[in-house]
Each structure stands twice: as structure tokens, then as C-alpha cells.
Design a protein around this motif. Structure first.
Motif, PDB file in Angstrom:
ATOM      1  N   VAL A 212      43.405   2.148 -56.992  1.00  0.00           N
ATOM      2  CA  VAL A 212      43.449   2.322 -55.536  1.00  0.00           C
ATOM      3  C   VAL A 212      42.039   2.592 -55.023  1.00  0.00           C
ATOM      4  CG1 VAL A 212      44.446   3.613 -53.633  1.00  0.00           C
ATOM      5  CG2 VAL A 212      45.814   3.130 -55.660  1.00  0.00           C
ATOM      6  N   ASP A 213      41.431   3.692 -55.465  1.00  0.00           N
ATOM      7  CA  ASP A 213      40.026   3.971 -55.189  1.00  0.00           C
ATOM      8  C   ASP A 213      39.550   5.004 -56.210  1.00  0.00           C
ATOM      9  OD1 ASP A 213      41.110   6.325 -54.385  1.00  0.00           O
ATOM     10  OD2 ASP A 213      40.583   6.123 -52.271  1.00  0.00           O
ATOM     11  N   GLY A 214      38.308   5.472 -56.031  1.00  0.00           N
ATOM     12  CA  GLY A 214      37.739   6.376 -57.033  1.00  0.00           C
ATOM     13  C   GLY A 214      38.496   7.665 -57.163  1.00  0.00           C
ATOM     14  N   THR A 215      38.985   8.182 -56.064  1.00  0.00           N
ATOM     15  CA  THR A 215      39.709   9.453 -56.140  1.00  0.00           C
ATOM     16  C   THR A 215      40.995   9.308 -56.926  1.00  0.00           C
ATOM     17  OG1 THR A 215      40.765   8.934 -54.037  1.00  0.00           O
ATOM     18  CG2 THR A 215      38.756  10.241 -53.948  1.00  0.00           C
ATOM     19  N   ARG A 293      42.812  18.918 -52.745  1.00  0.00           N
ATOM     20  CA  ARG A 293      43.307  18.545 -51.421  1.00  0.00           C
ATOM     21  C   ARG A 293      42.653  17.252 -50.926  1.00  0.00           C
ATOM     22  NH1 ARG A 293      43.021  24.108 -50.369  1.00  0.00           N
ATOM     23  NH2 ARG A 293      40.956  23.836 -49.414  1.00  0.00           N
ATOM     24  N   ALA A 294      41.335  17.170 -51.104  1.00  0.00           N
ATOM     25  CA  ALA A 294      40.614  15.974 -50.641  1.00  0.00           C
ATOM     26  C   ALA A 294      41.064  14.730 -51.399  1.00  0.00           C
ATOM     27  CB  ALA A 294      39.111  16.190 -50.799  1.00  0.00           C
ATOM     28  N   GLN A 295      41.242  14.888 -52.708  1.00  0.00           N
ATOM     29  CA  GLN A 295      41.646  13.742 -53.516  1.00  0.00           C
ATOM     30  C   GLN A 295      43.047  13.269 -53.152  1.00  0.00           C
ATOM     31  OE1 GLN A 295      41.104  15.130 -57.494  1.00  0.00           O
ATOM     32  NE2 GLN A 295      38.857  15.090 -57.381  1.00  0.00           N
ATOM     33  N   ILE A 296      43.961  14.220 -52.999  1.00  0.00           N
ATOM     34  CA  ILE A 296      45.333  13.852 -52.643  1.00  0.00           C
ATOM     35  C   ILE A 296      45.362  13.128 -51.301  1.00  0.00           C
ATOM     36  CG2 ILE A 296      47.580  14.781 -51.975  1.00  0.00           C
ATOM     37  CD1 ILE A 296      47.128  16.979 -54.095  1.00  0.00           C
ATOM     38  N   VAL A 299      43.869   9.578 -51.645  1.00  0.00           N
ATOM     39  CA  VAL A 299      44.773   8.645 -52.323  1.00  0.00           C
ATOM     40  C   VAL A 299      45.910   8.224 -51.407  1.00  0.00           C
ATOM     41  CG1 VAL A 299      46.436   8.418 -54.201  1.00  0.00           C
ATOM     42  CG2 VAL A 299      44.195   9.416 -54.636  1.00  0.00           C
ATOM     43  N   GLU A 300      46.486   9.207 -50.703  1.00  0.00           N
ATOM     44  CA  GLU A 300      47.594   8.880 -49.805  1.00  0.00           C
ATOM     45  C   GLU A 300      47.155   7.948 -48.678  1.00  0.00           C
ATOM     46  OE1 GLU A 300      50.459  12.793 -50.268  1.00  0.00           O
ATOM     47  OE2 GLU A 300      48.915  12.773 -48.710  1.00  0.00           O
ATOM     48  N   ARG A 301      45.949   8.197 -48.115  1.00  0.00           N
ATOM     49  CA  ARG A 301      45.451   7.282 -47.078  1.00  0.00           C
ATOM     50  C   ARG A 301      45.227   5.885 -47.623  1.00  0.00           C
ATOM     51  NH1 ARG A 301      42.120  11.706 -45.865  1.00  0.00           N
ATOM     52  NH2 ARG A 301      40.364  10.656 -46.904  1.00  0.00           N
ATOM     53  N   THR A 302      44.647   5.821 -48.814  1.00  0.00           N
ATOM     54  CA  THR A 302      44.363   4.508 -49.405  1.00  0.00           C
ATOM     55  C   THR A 302      45.647   3.761 -49.732  1.00  0.00           C
ATOM     56  OG1 THR A 302      42.319   5.376 -50.333  1.00  0.00           O
ATOM     57  CG2 THR A 302      43.141   3.319 -51.251  1.00  0.00           C
ATOM     58  N   LEU A 303      46.638   4.491 -50.270  1.00  0.00           N
ATOM     59  CA  LEU A 303      47.921   3.860 -50.569  1.00  0.00           C
ATOM     60  C   LEU A 303      48.572   3.307 -49.310  1.00  0.00           C
ATOM     61  CD1 LEU A 303      49.496   6.285 -53.191  1.00  0.00           C
ATOM     62  CD2 LEU A 303      48.852   3.901 -53.561  1.00  0.00           C
TER      63      LEU A 303
END
Length: 461
Positions: A212-215, A293-296, A299-303
Motif C-alpha cells: 500500500v505504502d511505506g507505513t 497512530r500516524a501509521q494506522i 494506512v487507512e487513508r491509503t487503503l
């Protein structure tokens, strides 16, 4: 010996010949082997009608009479006008075929794009499933890190639940006692699987593969490392149980007890801080909590963005396929009309053959004498319009023009021509033809029932 041709069949260009048959009158059957180009049949006037209605050959044949020729003879258009009509019809057909081919290519391209969009959507779904499992684990960790920010009733309720779970685990552990050793092989297999998954994640990171992305990759790496640690601990407990003879469920229950005790300690600390009013602000939260928190969130935005993009791509590809199919249907309708204009009754699957025949007929008009009149001009026009490979003219000219045979020979270069007549003058001139271009062949009247069509090496006397 062949009538009108004494050469062997191998030298006529038509070694097997083409056998035709007809019934000149009831109860009589005649047959004749046609010349490769022009065949002149001497047939009595009384037999012409029977020949016209019963003539059969093993390929498509068009039967025409004097009335057909006279109808075309009334066409007052000049040769240039007829040629222009052919040019227009051919050009329209060629353009319609081009549009059909382009539309079909667009359908194929749109289908490829649709499949690619669906594959991309499937990949996003698979990535989402992996990411959701990782996010769930990260949320559990984040809940522990941010436990002090929860309300006092919530903390007390969770603390009570943890104590109940710890007590239940302790009771089960006491009840199990010593028993058979745990399954070390299963624990070893679980560790091998966890290590393989960790290797896959690490390799993907080295190769720049980012689901998805780096995070998302960092979360997946964290989850894989945690799984390996847990598998190693579980293997250690299994081996210890094997050495000490503990029950197979002892390790599982002990782990549950340890988890409950860890939760109790964490919740007690959070409750103590909450009671003492030492709730920390978000800016003071531990670095790990902030990173999670930032990673979650990332990821959710990217998904979500990936899902929207893939859904939009799939919808656009479907619309492109439908539009391309509508263009194909419209182009095929135009092509069908154009082909039918050139050759009524033909289908678009015959487009190439129809165009080839139309071009041959158009070329034939260029070869016609613009000064020729009467029957000869009408005959040339008529032959130019005929699609079948064999044309049968039955006494087409009651008073044949002087250049009739010359016209027949010219057109027979494009299609096999059969001319049935009782005119002695025409037969006399036909017998003088070059054997390569035409011959007079007298039908053999065999009588009795009609035989099946077959090939032969020619008439023999």
C-alpha cells in the motif's frame, strides 16, 4: 476425343473437368464436362427450357435468359456512370470495414484494460486483508499505550475483567497439573512459518515492493517480528514442557495467565495515574504511540484512496467496453448495408470476397468498349454483376451480335461461362476458338434417372 479440344485433360488447365447435368425433357438426362473458361452447348430450341430449369453443377451457378439481358440493356446509364456507382459502393464498403476493424480493436483494448483494473482491485483487496490484520494488532498495542487516557469506569471495568481471566487461567492451570508433553513439532512448524513470513516481508522491503505504502510495510514488518518472537517463546515452552512432562495445554493456559497479569499491571498503573489526575496530553504520549497512530491513519487513508481509485478505474473500463461494443454494433450495421448494396444477400463475413468480386466487376467495365451497343454492352454489364463462379446464358440473344463470342471470351477470363444456343452461326464461330479459351461441347444424352454429380476428364466420343 474431346469435342472441340483434342488435347489431353492435363493440358487444359482443368484436369478433372467440371461435370454439369440437366434434363432437356421429361425422362431424359444429359451431362457435359465444361471447358475451364467458355463452353458453347449446341442444344435444340425445344430443349432450352428444360436446360434452363434443371441445369446443375457442383459450384454456385447463375442462370440468365434473354429477358434478363434485355432488362439490363434498357439501362441508359453510361459506362462512366456505372463505374462511378461501383467506385462509390466499394469506397463505402471499405470505409465501413475499416470502422468495423477499428471498433473491434477498441473492444479488445477495452477488455484488456478492464481485466487489468479488476486485477488491480483484487490486489488491493488482498493488501487490505493483510493490512487490516496488522492494524488490528497495532490497535491492541496502541490501546495499552494510551490506556491512561480512558475514563476511570472503563479502566475499572477492564481491570476487573483481566482479574477474572487471570483467576480462571490459574484455576485451569492448577487443574491440568502434570501430563503428557506438548507438541514440539507443531511449535517448530509454527516458528518456521513465522520466520518465512518475516523473510518475505523483509525481502519485499528490500525490493521496493510496497503493498500500500511505506507505513503499511512497517506495520507488516512489526507484526511479522512479533509473530516470530511469540513462536520462539511458544517453542521454548513446548520444549520445556516436553522435558518436564507438562500437559500440552499448560503452555497455552500459562500464556493466557501471563497476558492477563500483564494487562492487570498495565491497567492498575493507568488507573492509578487517572485517579491522581496525571492524564497525559496527546503531545506527551510515548513516541511509540504517536508513531502507531500516524501509521494506522496513513494506512487507512491509503487503503481508502486505493479502493476509490480501483473502483473508478473498473467502472471506467466497463463503460469503455460497453461503448466500444456499441460502436462495433453500429459499424457492423453500416457494413452489412454496404455489403448488401454491392451484393444483395451477402453477409459481413463475406466482405473480403464481395469486395474482390466487386473490384473484378468494376475492372470489367473498364475493359468494355464504350462504343459497343445493344446486346454486347448489356452482356458485359450483366456479367460484371454476377457473383457466382459459373454463368449460364440460355439463348440470351435471339439475334446474336457479331462480337458476341469476343465478349464471352473476354468475360470468361474472370468466371466460367456456359452459353447454350441453337444458332448455327454462333456454333460455327465457336468451333474456331482457341482451345485454351473455349470449346463447343455436345451434351451426352444418357436417358433414365439423373446420376449424382461427379467430376470427369471430359466428353469422349
Amino acid at each position: 476425343m474431346r469435342h472441340g479440344d483434342r488435347r489431353p485433360a492435363s493440358r487444359t488447365g482443368d484436369p478433372d473437368g467440371l461435370l454439369a447435368r440437366f434434363e432437356p425433357a421429361p425422362g431424359r438426362t444429359a451431362r457435359v464436362v465444361l471447358h475451364p473458361r467458355l463452353t458453347v452447348l449446341p442444344v435444340p430450341a425445344d430443349d432450352l427450357d428444360g436446360l434452363r430449369t434443371t441445369f446443375e453443377v457442383a459450384v454456385p451457378v447463375r442462370v440468365l435468359t434473354a429477358a434478363d439481358v434485355l432488362t439490363l440493356a434498357s439501362d441508359t446509364r453510361s459506362r462512366a456512370e456505372r463505374a462511378a456507382a461501383y467506385d462509390d459502393a466499394i469506397a463505402v464498403t471499405v470505409e465501413a470495414k475499416r470502422e468495423c476493424d477499428e471498433a473491434a480493436a477498441q473492444v479488445a483494448e477495452a477488455l484488456e484494460l478492464l481485466q487489468a483494473a479488476r486485477d488491480a482491485a483484487d490486489r488491493v483487496s488482498a493488501q487490505q486483508a493483510r493490512a487490516e490484520a496488522t492494524i488490528a494488532a497495532a490497535r491492541e498495542r496502541l490501546a495499552l499505550l494510551e490506556g491512561v487516557q480512558r475514563s476511570e469506569p472503563e479502566l475499572r471495568r477492564d481491570l476487573e475483567d483481566a482479574r477474572v481471566q487471570a483467576a480462571a487461567a490459574q484455576r485451569e492451570l492448577d487443574r491440568l497439573g502434570a501430563s503428557a508433553p506438548p507438541d514440539v513439532a507443531t511449535a517448530e512448524a509454527a516458528l518456521a512459518a513465522a520466520e518465512a513470513e518475516l523473510e518475505r516481508v523483509v525481502t519485499a522491503g528490500r525490493a521496493g515492493v510496497d503493498p500500500v505504502d511505506g507505513t503499511a510495510h512497517r506495520l507488516e514488518l512489526w507484526a511479522a517480528q512479533r509473530a516470530v518472537s511469540e513462536a520462539r517463546a511458544e517453542l521454548g515452552r513446548a520444549r520445556h514442557a516436553e522435558e518436564t512432562g507438562e500437559h500440552p495445554r499448560v503452555a497455552v493456559v500459562r500464556r493466557r495467565l501471563e497476558d492477563a497479569r500483564e494487562r492487570i499491571v498495565g491497567l492498575e498503573m493507568a488507573l492509578d495515574e487517572r485517579i491522581r489526575g496525571e492524564r497525559r496530553e496527546a503531545a506527551e504520549a510515548p513516541a511509540e504511540a504517536r508513531a502507531l497512530r500516524a501509521q494506522i491513519a496513513a494506512v487507512e487513508r491509503t487503503l481508502e484512496r486505493s479502493r476509490r481509485e480501483r473502483a473508478a478505474q473498473t467502472a471506467a473500463a466497463k463503460a469503455a467496453v460497453e461503448e466500444a461494443r456499441r460502436r462495433v454494433a453500429a459499424a457492423e450495421r453500416r457494413l452489412a448495408a454496404a455489403v448488401d448494396r454491392l451484393e444483395p444477400g451477402a453477409g459481413i463475413e463475406q466482405t473480403d470476397a464481395v469486395l474482390a468480386r466487386a473490384r473484378n466487376r468494376r475492372a470489367l467495365l473498364d475493359g468494355a468498349d464504350p462504343e459497343a451497343g445493344g446486346g454486347t454492352a448489356a452482356l458485359l454489364h450483366l456479367l460484371a454483376e454476377v457473383a457466382e463462379p459459373v454463368l449460364l446464358l440460355v439463348e440470351a440473344f435471339p439475334d446474336p451480335p457479331d462480337d458476341l463470342l469476343e465478349a464471352l471470351v473476354s468475360v470468361s477470363a474472370l468466371k466460367r461461362v456456359v452459353f447454350a444456343t441453337d444458332k448455327t452461326s454462333v456454333l460455327h464461330d465457336a468451333r474456331a476458338l482457341d482451345p485454351d479459351v473455349g470449346a463447343v461441347r455436345t451434351p451426352i444424352d444418357i436417358g433414365g434417372p439423373r446420376p449424382a454429380l461427379a467430376t470427369s476428364d471430359g466428353n469422349r466420343s
